[in-house]
Design an enzyme around this catalytic site. Structure first.
Site, mmCIF file in Angstrom:
data_model
loop_
_atom_site.group_PDB
_atom_site.id
_atom_site.type_symbol
_atom_site.label_atom_id
_atom_site.label_comp_id
_atom_site.label_asym_id
_atom_site.label_seq_id
_atom_site.Cartn_x
_atom_site.Cartn_y
_atom_site.Cartn_z
ATOM 1 N N ASP A 1 18.030 96.743 11.689
ATOM 2 C CA ASP A 1 18.583 96.495 13.208
ATOM 3 C C ASP A 1 19.667 95.902 12.294
ATOM 4 O O ASP A 1 20.610 95.833 13.175
ATOM 5 C CB ASP A 1 17.655 95.843 13.954
ATOM 6 C CG ASP A 1 16.348 96.671 14.512
ATOM 7 O OD1 ASP A 1 15.953 97.622 14.239
ATOM 8 O OD2 ASP A 1 15.986 96.128 15.206
ATOM 9 N N CYS B 1 10.100 94.898 8.014
ATOM 10 C CA CYS B 1 10.798 94.113 9.785
ATOM 11 C C CYS B 1 10.748 95.198 11.090
ATOM 12 O O CYS B 1 9.846 95.300 11.611
ATOM 13 C CB CYS B 1 12.190 94.884 8.797
ATOM 14 S SG CYS B 1 12.834 94.076 7.169
ATOM 15 N N ASP B 2 11.595 95.090 11.387
ATOM 16 C CA ASP B 2 11.268 94.735 13.253
ATOM 17 C C ASP B 2 10.705 95.798 13.744
ATOM 18 O O ASP B 2 9.562 95.795 14.689
ATOM 19 C CB ASP B 2 13.157 94.938 13.517
ATOM 20 C CG ASP B 2 13.653 93.556 13.821
ATOM 21 O OD1 ASP B 2 13.652 93.398 12.857
ATOM 22 O OD2 ASP B 2 15.317 93.569 14.264
ATOM 23 N N LYS B 3 10.992 97.054 13.684
ATOM 24 C CA LYS B 3 10.215 98.165 14.301
ATOM 25 C C LYS B 3 9.305 98.690 13.558
ATOM 26 O O LYS B 3 8.011 99.386 13.615
ATOM 27 C CB LYS B 3 10.799 98.966 14.643
ATOM 28 C CG LYS B 3 11.818 98.732 15.674
ATOM 29 C CD LYS B 3 12.200 97.671 16.800
ATOM 30 C CE LYS B 3 12.870 97.477 17.654
ATOM 31 N NZ LYS B 3 13.951 96.564 16.784
ATOM 32 N N CYS C 1 14.588 88.407 6.719
ATOM 33 C CA CYS C 1 16.000 87.836 7.578
ATOM 34 C C CYS C 1 14.829 86.454 7.584
ATOM 35 O O CYS C 1 14.058 86.161 8.832
ATOM 36 C CB CYS C 1 16.863 88.082 8.103
ATOM 37 S SG CYS C 1 17.573 89.186 8.024
ATOM 38 N N GLU D 1 19.695 96.002 21.227
ATOM 39 C CA GLU D 1 19.782 94.350 21.107
ATOM 40 C C GLU D 1 21.501 94.046 21.397
ATOM 41 O O GLU D 1 22.180 94.283 20.404
ATOM 42 C CB GLU D 1 19.364 94.160 19.199
ATOM 43 C CG GLU D 1 17.686 94.271 19.742
ATOM 44 C CD GLU D 1 17.184 93.847 17.885
ATOM 45 O OE1 GLU D 1 16.189 93.359 17.730
ATOM 46 O OE2 GLU D 1 17.873 93.387 17.292
ATOM 47 N N SER E 1 17.889 90.189 19.634
ATOM 48 C CA SER E 1 18.256 90.446 18.408
ATOM 49 C C SER E 1 17.138 89.639 18.572
ATOM 50 O O SER E 1 17.403 88.247 19.053
ATOM 51 C CB SER E 1 19.125 90.294 17.283
ATOM 52 O OG SER E 1 18.517 89.696 15.908
#
Length: 616
Positions: free
Chosen positions: A81, A122-124, A195, A491, A517
Site C-alpha cells: 500500500d 501486510c495490509d490486504k 511497517c 487510502e 492508511s
C-alpha cells in the site's frame, strides 16, 4: 466422521490420473493416506513485509512433513500500500483483498486440501487470507512475517524513532531541508517486516491473535528476531494436530468458525479499540464476519467503542512507541490481560493452541506468567541493523516494560483515555456510519465545525492542500472515492500527511467515503456510508456548507436544511445516467476494476461483494 477432503484425489481407481500427477510432485504411496496441508505463502520482492518470506514456507512444510502430513505450498499476490499510495496504483489495493480470498479458495478447493497454514503479513493479505479461511472452514493457523524494526536517526542532537509516515510528511514539508528529508527517508524503514507502527498490517496481525487463529507473539514479535522462527516451526507441527483432531476425531472445535466465534470477534474489536488500531480493521473484520456467517455489524462496533478505553498508544498516534515497544510490554496478550482484568472480554473462547482465554493469559501474560521462557520471548528487541533477512538477530531488552501506570500498555486505572481509539459517528450524511481513529485526534479538535471544501478525487485534494487553498478551520471533503466510486476505496494517507506538512494537522478535518492508511492520524473521518456513488448524502455537500463534528457524542452533521438537501438530491437524480458520478474527474479505470465496482458494497458492509446481485 468427516472424510479427508484430499481422499477425493488420492483414493479410488478412477483417480489414477490425479495420483499420477501427485506422484509427479514427489508424493509416494505412503503419502496418499496423509492429510494434504496447503502452505499459503505470500512472498514477493515488491513488499518489505513479504520480502523475507521466500524460505519460510519451506520451514513450515518441513514441520508438516515431520508431523505426518503432506505439505503443498502456493503463493498469493501481495500489494504494498505504501508503494501504491498517492497514484493510480492505490485503486488496486482493496480489490486485491477479494482476489487473495478467491485465489486461496480456488487453490484449496481445486486440489482438495485438508487444512492450511497462512503465511501473511501486510495490509490486504492477512484480511484476504482470513476471509478465505472462514469461507472454507477447514483447520488453519496464521503466522505472519512480523513487524519491521522502527527507524532511528539523529536530528537536532537527539536520536528519534521514525517510520514510513515521517518520511512522507517531511518529504512534503517546505520547511524541511533536502538533506534532512533524505536522512529521514533513508532511516524510516530499516528492515524487512510490516511497517513499524500500529498501522493496518500490524493491527490485523494482532487481531488474528485475539480471534484465536494465531499464536501468542504473532502480532508483535519482530520479523528480524530469531525467536520468531519458533512460531513457524510450531505452526507446522500444530496444524497437523488440528487437522487430525477434526478429520479423525470429529472434533469441530478445531475449525476456524468455532475458534473465531462471535465472542472472539467482539474480543478482537475490543482489542482494536483499546490499542488504537487502524480504521481499516473495521472494514476487514466486517468482511471476515460475513464469510464466517456471523452477525457482527457496525452496531456492535459502535456499542464496544462506547465502553472500551484506550490502553495502548503506538505510532502514528505517538512517536514514543512502535511495535517493538508493544512487544516488550507483553504484546497482544499483555493488552488482553488488562482488558480481562477490566471485565471487558468474553472469556469463553479458545485459540489454535486449544487454550481458553484464562489459560492463555495465565501462561503468556507477562503480568501473570511464571514461565521465564515466555518472559524472555517478550524481551526480544531490535538490533538496529539494516537487513532483509528473517531471524537475523537475537538482541534482547534488558527488562520487560511492565509499568502499567506510565508504560506502553496501561491498566484500566491508568488508561490513555476513557474513550477507546476508534469511534463510529452517525449523522445526516453518514446515515450508516463512518469511522474515526480517535487515538490520533488531538483533544482540542474532538469537537470541530468548519466550512466544507469539496473535492471529487484524492488528486485534486492533494493539489489544493499543497497549493495553499486549504486553510485553518476548513473541512476537506473527498468523495467518489468509496469502494464503488473510486473504484477501490483509496487510502488517503497523502492528503492527511500533507495537511501536517502544511502545519494544518490540528487545524483542519478531512472527511471521505474512501479510507485511511493505518499510518493516518489527525481529525480524519473515513468510510462514510452510504458512499457518494451509491447515492449517499456525502454527494450532496457543496463548498462552504458548514459541517459539525462531535466525537464525544458520536455525531457528524451537515448544517443544511432537509428541504435544501431534498432539492439537491432531486437535481442530482436529474442528471440521469450521470447521477452520483464525479462531474469533473478524468480517471482511467480498467475492466478489472469496473468488474469489482459493479459488485462492491459500501464500507459499512465491509466493502464486500453484493451477493444479492449474484442471486446469492
Amino acid at each position: 466422521m468427516p472424510k479427508y477432503r484430499s481422499a477425493t484425489t488420492t483414493h479410488g481407481r478412477n483417480m489414477a490420473g490425479a495420483r499420477a500427477l501427485w506422484r509427479a510432485t514427489g508424493m509416494t504411496d505412503a503419502d496418499f493416506g496423509k492429510p494434504i496441508i496447503a502452505v499459503v505463502n505470500s512472498f514477493t520482492q515488491f513488499v518489505p513485509g513479504h520480502v523475507h518470506l521466500r524460505d519460510l514456507g519451506k520451514l513450515v512444510a518441513e514441520q508438516i512433513e515431520a508431523a505426518g502430513g503432506v505439505a503443498k505450498e502456493f503463493n498469493t499476490i501481495a500489494v504494498d500500500d505504501g508503494i501504491a499510495m498517492g497514484h493510480g496504483g492505490m485503486l488496486y489495493s482493496l480489490p486485491s483483498r477479494e482476489l487473495i480470498a478467491d485465489s486461496v479458495e480456488y487453490m484449496v478447493n481445486a486440489h482438495c486440501a485438508d487444512a492450511m497454514v497462512c503465511i501473511s503479513n501486510c495490509d490486504k493479505i492477512t484480511p484476504g487470507m482470513l476471509m478465505a479461511s472462514l469461507r472454507l472452514n477447514i483447520p488453519v493457523i496464521f503466522v505472519s512475517g512480523g513487524p519491521m524494526e522502527a527507524g532511528k536517526t539523529k536530528l537536532s542532537d537527539q536520536i528519534i524513532k521514525l517510520d514510513l509516515v515521517d518520511a512522507m510528511i517531511q518529504g512534503a514539508d517546505p520547511k524541511v531541508s533536502d538533506s534532512q528529508s533524505d536522512q529521514v527517508e533513508r532511516s524510516a524503514c530499516p528492515t524487512c517486516g510490516s511497517c513499524s507502527g500500529m498501522f493496518t498490517a500490524n493491527s490485523m496481525n494482532c487481531l488474528t491473535e485475539a480471534l484465536g487463529l494465531s499464536q501468542p507473539g504473532n502480532g508483535s514479535l519482530l520479523a528480524t528476531h530469531a525467536d520468531r522462527k519458533q512460531l513457524f516451526l510450531n505452526a507446522g507441527k500444530r496444524i497437523v494436530e488440528l487437522t487430525k483432531r477434526y478429520y479423525e476425531q470429529n472434533d469441530e472445535s478445531a475449525l476456524p468458525r468455532n475458534i473465531a466465534s462471535k465472542a472472539a470477534f467482539e474480543n478482537a474489536m475490543t482489542l482494536d479499540i483499546a490499542m488504537g488500531g487502524s480504521t481499516n480493521t473495521v472494514l476487514h473484520l466486517l468482511a471476515a464476519a460475513q464469510e464466517a456467517e456471523i452477525d457482527f455489524t457496525m452496531s456492535d462496533i459502535d456499542k464496544l467503542s462506547r465502553k472500551v478505553p484506550q490502553l495502548c498508544k503506538v505510532a502514528p498516534s505517538t512517536q514514543k512507541y512502535h511495535m517493538e515497544d508493544v512487544h516488550r510490554a507483553g504484546g497482544v496478550i499483555g493488552i488482553l490481560g488488562e482488558l480481562d482484568r477490566a471485565g471487558l472480554l468474553n472469556r469463553d473462547v479458545k485459540n489454535v493452541l486449544g487454550l481458553t482465554l484464562p489459560q492463555t493469559l495465565e501462561q503468556y501474560d507477562v503480568m501473570l506468567t511464571q514461565d521465564d521462557a515466555v518472559k524472555n520471548m517478550f524481551r526480544a528487541g531490535p538490533a538496529g541493523i539494516r537487513t532483509t533477512q528473517a531471524f537475523s538477530q537475537d538482541c534482547r531488552w534488558d527488562s520487560l516494560d511492565d509499568d502499567r501506570a506510565n508504560g506502553c500498555i496501561r491498566s484500566l486505572e491508568h488508561a490513555y483515555s476513557k474513550d477507546g481509539g476508534l469511534a463510529v459517528l452517525y449523522g445526516n450524511f453518514a446515515e450508516n456510519g463512518c469511522i474515526v481513529k480517535t487515538a490520533g485526534v488531538d483533544d482540542s479538535i474532538l469537537k470541530f465545525t468548519g466550512p466544507a471544501k469539496v473535492y471529487e478525487s484524492q488528486d485534486d485534494a492533494v493539489e489544493a492542500i499543497l497549493g495553499g487553498k486549504v486553510v485553518a478551520g476548513d473541512v476537506v471533503v473527498i468523495r467518489y472515492e468509496g469502494p464503488k466510486g473510486g473504484p477501490g476505496m483509496q487510502e488517503m494517507l497523502y492528503p492527511t500527511s500533507f495537511l501536517k506538512s502544511m502545519g494544518l494537522g490540528k487545524a483542519c478535518a478531512l472527511i471521505t467515503d474512501g479510507r485511511f492508511s493505518g499510518g493516518t492520524s489527525g481529525l480524519s473521518i473515513g468510510h462514510v456510508s452510504p458512499e457518494a456513488a451509491s447515492g449517499g448524502s456525502i454527494g450532496l455537500i457543496e463548498d462552504g456548507d458548514l459541517i459539525a463534528i462531535d466525537i464525544p457524542n458520536r455525531g457528524i452533521q451537515l448544517q443544511v436544511s432537509d428541504a435544501e438537501l431534498a432539492a439537491r438530491r432531486e437535481a442530482q437524480e436529474a442528471r440521469g445516467d450521470k447521477a452520483w458520478t464525479p462531474k469533473n474527474r478524468e480517471r482511467q479505470v480498467s475492466f478489472a476494476l469496473r468488474a469489482y465496482a459493479s459488485l462492491a458494497t459500501s464500507a459499512d458492509k465491509g466493502a464486500v461483494r453484493d451477493k444479492s446481485k449474484l442471486g446469492g
